[in-house]
Scaffold this motif. Structure first.
Motif, PDB file in Angstrom:
ATOM      1  N   GLU A 298       0.828  -1.210   0.000  1.00 49.71           N
ATOM      2  CA  GLU A 298       0.000   0.000   0.000  1.00 49.71           C
ATOM      3  C   GLU A 298       0.863   1.261   0.000  1.00 49.71           C
ATOM      4  OE1 GLU A 298      -2.789  -0.033   3.175  1.00 49.71           O
ATOM      5  OE2 GLU A 298      -3.900  -1.775   2.423  1.00 49.71           O
TER       6      GLU A 298
ATOM      7  N   ALA B 200       2.356   1.707  -3.468  1.00 49.88           N
ATOM      8  CA  ALA B 200       1.330   2.217  -4.378  1.00 49.88           C
ATOM      9  C   ALA B 200       1.086   3.708  -4.154  1.00 49.88           C
ATOM     10  CB  ALA B 200       0.035   1.431  -4.195  1.00 49.88           C
ATOM     11  N   ALA B 201       1.102   4.136  -2.896  1.00 47.98           N
ATOM     12  CA  ALA B 201       0.898   5.558  -2.591  1.00 47.98           C
ATOM     13  C   ALA B 201       2.050   6.407  -3.110  1.00 47.98           C
ATOM     14  CB  ALA B 201       0.734   5.744  -1.084  1.00 47.98           C
TER      15      ALA B 201
ATOM     16  N   ILE C  70       3.965   5.650  -5.671  1.00 46.92           N
ATOM     17  CA  ILE C  70       3.831   5.668  -7.132  1.00 46.92           C
ATOM     18  C   ILE C  70       2.782   6.694  -7.565  1.00 46.92           C
ATOM     19  CG2 ILE C  70       2.882   4.338  -9.064  1.00 46.92           C
ATOM     20  CD1 ILE C  70       5.796   3.790  -8.657  1.00 46.92           C
ATOM     21  N   GLU C  71       1.653   6.740  -6.887  1.00 46.11           N
ATOM     22  CA  GLU C  71       0.614   7.707  -7.255  1.00 46.11           C
ATOM     23  C   GLU C  71       1.113   9.137  -7.084  1.00 46.11           C
ATOM     24  OE1 GLU C  71      -2.312   7.109  -8.778  1.00 46.11           O
ATOM     25  OE2 GLU C  71      -1.455   5.083  -8.866  1.00 46.11           O
ATOM     26  N   ALA C  72       1.874   9.390  -6.015  1.00 42.53           N
ATOM     27  CA  ALA C  72       2.420  10.739  -5.795  1.00 42.53           C
ATOM     28  C   ALA C  72       3.427  11.105  -6.879  1.00 42.53           C
ATOM     29  CB  ALA C  72       3.074  10.812  -4.412  1.00 42.53           C
TER      30      ALA C  72
ATOM     31  N   LYS D 231       3.484   9.880  -9.939  1.00 40.96           N
ATOM     32  CA  LYS D 231       2.745  10.044 -11.201  1.00 40.96           C
ATOM     33  C   LYS D 231       2.201  11.466 -11.319  1.00 40.96           C
ATOM     34  CE  LYS D 231      -0.163   6.656 -12.219  1.00 40.96           C
ATOM     35  NZ  LYS D 231      -1.082   5.515 -11.984  1.00 40.96           N
ATOM     36  N   GLU D 232       1.801  12.065 -10.199  1.00 40.94           N
ATOM     37  CA  GLU D 232       1.320  13.450 -10.218  1.00 40.94           C
ATOM     38  C   GLU D 232       2.438  14.411 -10.617  1.00 40.94           C
ATOM     39  OE1 GLU D 232      -0.436  14.486  -6.503  1.00 40.94           O
ATOM     40  OE2 GLU D 232      -1.888  12.835  -6.549  1.00 40.94           O
TER      41      GLU D 232
ATOM     42  N   SER E 260       5.132  13.498 -12.437  1.00 43.96           N
ATOM     43  CA  SER E 260       5.479  13.117 -13.805  1.00 43.96           C
ATOM     44  C   SER E 260       6.953  13.361 -14.152  1.00 43.96           C
ATOM     45  CB  SER E 260       4.592  13.867 -14.815  1.00 43.96           C
ATOM     46  OG  SER E 260       4.735  13.319 -16.115  1.00 43.96           O
TER      47      SER E 260
ATOM     48  N   GLY F 280       3.450   1.618 -12.529  1.00 49.96           N
ATOM     49  CA  GLY F 280       3.503   3.075 -12.436  1.00 49.96           C
ATOM     50  C   GLY F 280       4.394   3.680 -13.490  1.00 49.96           C
TER      51      GLY F 280
END
Length: 475
Positions: A327, A330-331, A333-335, A337-338, A340, A382
């Motif tokens: 988890e 994943a968090a 990776i999401e940060a 991705k924002e 970039s 990601g």
């Protein structure tokens, strides 16, 4: 402690590496007759395995039924010993019996020799027991490496590494040669003076060769103040013709060392690629590992780099950090991705003997380090969502999950130096304390020369460091 006792000094590295891979939570010692004499305390413990070598065979005994094998080469022994440990533990390793740090080098060498992908896959699967997933990843990366390196002149060109050994603090997992900048601030000028002397010597002895890439790493290069970066980069430009560089990287690294003024200096001197490395985007973990900056500071540093005009920004992350699971990965990776970034380097945490992490494991337990195929897949997905492809790979000793480090990048944003240092295709001249130069000859032979690690010794013995290079680099 997991002790393996040998009747003679033979294949110790391979034995240690494979046992450690199957038993990552154990401290592994491989004892030979000489080490038995030197370390009586260790030898009082009963060995878990004993290996007896005779003229044509080896007998393994200990935790399982005695096994007699007839290895005629080191590679054959490695294969047989891997199968023994695999049967003993009921486990298979993702990279099989490969113990070196450069698994893609096998695939790249075979591609260059004209082997098909099917032949390489079969070789990795049958000879080294590499999983199909990892073998295909290695082949995919090797194909991309061959394409990226095609324009590089190995014989008449070289790459330059410059080491800045200072850091704001030492991270929990780190064992690299680094020195806290707060203790060395008054001697940075002396270090740069010695470094410039080594720069000038290299420029002279290699005046007829061409630099392909420059990489300034550490440590944390941006612990230098803006005027110190200006001094270093101006001296570099005076010594070398940098107009034909294919890549100029500075590992800016830690967010707490990055300022707009420093980024402006880097940009003004033609740096094309930088790293802003969070390792994780979880504040609690950053504090635990000693980073002393926040997730918000990472974002701020990244946006400062974009505002300064950098179009090729790498970010690093580490899988298996203390207390982090799928988890958390994943968090992160999401940060990312924002934000970039243009490339992403995904590291599997390596437990270094000289790091403070070993003490943390002793207190909290090895099972708090979670790195699995699941977390690797989350990071890979990601990277794919960011339009990145894997372009280089390497492994380290004692990696959590027995996995790997992978660099992902968008088209045109691959780190060329990263591939060169891993595949050992080109001479790399390394300057600064704790660095290692590697001269690659046309026949593939490689010679190395080290600089002393201690900063004070480097400053005082700079003429000796230069003489070492003279011997290495002379025709």
């Amino acid at each position: 402690m997991y002790i393996v006792k040998l009747n003679e000094a033979k294949y110790e590295y391979e034995i240690h590496s494979l046992v450690k891979a199957f038993y990552p939570e154990e401290e592994v010692r491989v004892l030979t007759p000489d080490s038995v004499v030197k370390d009586r305390n260790i030898t009082e413990e009963r060995p878990r395995l004993e290996i007896f070598f005779d003229e044509n065979s080896a007998t393994i005994s200990g935790e399982a039924k005695e096994r007699r094998i007839s290895p005629d080469t080191k590679e054959a022994f490695g294969a047989a010993f891997y199968k023994y440990l695999s049967e003993l533990t009921k486990k298979e390793l993702p990279w099989g019996n490969l113990t070196g740090i450069r698994p893609t080098k096998i695939a790249l060498t075979m591609l260059e020799a004209g082997k098909t992908e099917e032949e390489i896959l079969r070789f990795l699967r049958e000879k080294h027991f590499v999983s199909e997933k990892k073998a295909l990843l290695g082949i995919d990366i090797a194909k991309r490496e061959r394409e990226i390196l095609a324009p590089i002149d190995y014989e008449n060109g070289y790459s330059l590494y410059i080491g800045i050994p200072f850091c704001p603090t030492t991270c929990l997992y780190c064992s690299f040669t680094s020195f806290p900048i707060v203790s060395w601030r008054k001697r940075v000028g002396e270090y740069l003076t010695a470094l410039q002397k080594e720069i000038d010597f290299t420029a002279e002895i290699y005046r007829d060769k061409k630099i392909d890439t420059v990489y300034i790493g550490g440590g944390t290069p941006t612990t230098l103040e803006a005027e110190e970066l200006e001094r270093l980069l101006s001296g570099l430009e005076r010594a070398f013709d940098l107009t034909g560089l294919k890549e100029f990287t500075v590992e800016a690294g830690r967010a707490d060392s990055i300022t707009a003024e420093k980024l402006s200096v880097l940009k003004a001197h033609g740096v094309t690629r930088i790293s802003v490395n969070p390792q994780t985007m979880k504040d609690e973990t950053l504090k635990l590992i000693g980073r002393r900056h926040t997730v918000d500071q990472v974002r701020e540093a990244f946006y400062l780099a974009r505002e300064a005009g950098f179009a090729n920004i790498n970010m690093d992350m580490i899988l298996g950090l203390p207390g982090e699971g799928a988890e958390d990965v994943a968090a992160t990776i999401e940060a990312l991705k924002e934000l970039s970034p243009d490339s992403l380097t995904v590291h599997s945490l390596a437990v270094k003997r000289a790091s403070h992490l070993r003490d943390w494991i002793g207190e909290h337990g090895f099972d708090r380090l979670q790195n699995t195929e699941e977390t690797m897949d989350i990071a890979a997905a990601g990277a794919k969502a960011l339009s990145m492809k894997p372009y280089y790979l390497y492994r380290q000793k004692n990696m959590t999950g027995n996995l790997e480090n992978v660099g992902y990048a968008r088209e045109g944003c691959c780190g060329i130096y990263n591939i060169l240092i891993m595949e050992e295709k080109q001479t790399i001249v390394a300057l600064g304390a704790g660095t290692i130069s590697k001269r690659v000859y046309p026949d593939g032979r490689i010679e190395r020369r080290e600089n002393v690690k201690d900063v004070a010794q480097y400053i005082e013995r700079i003429d000796e460091m230069i003489e070492r290079k003279r011997v290495l680099l002379k025709e």
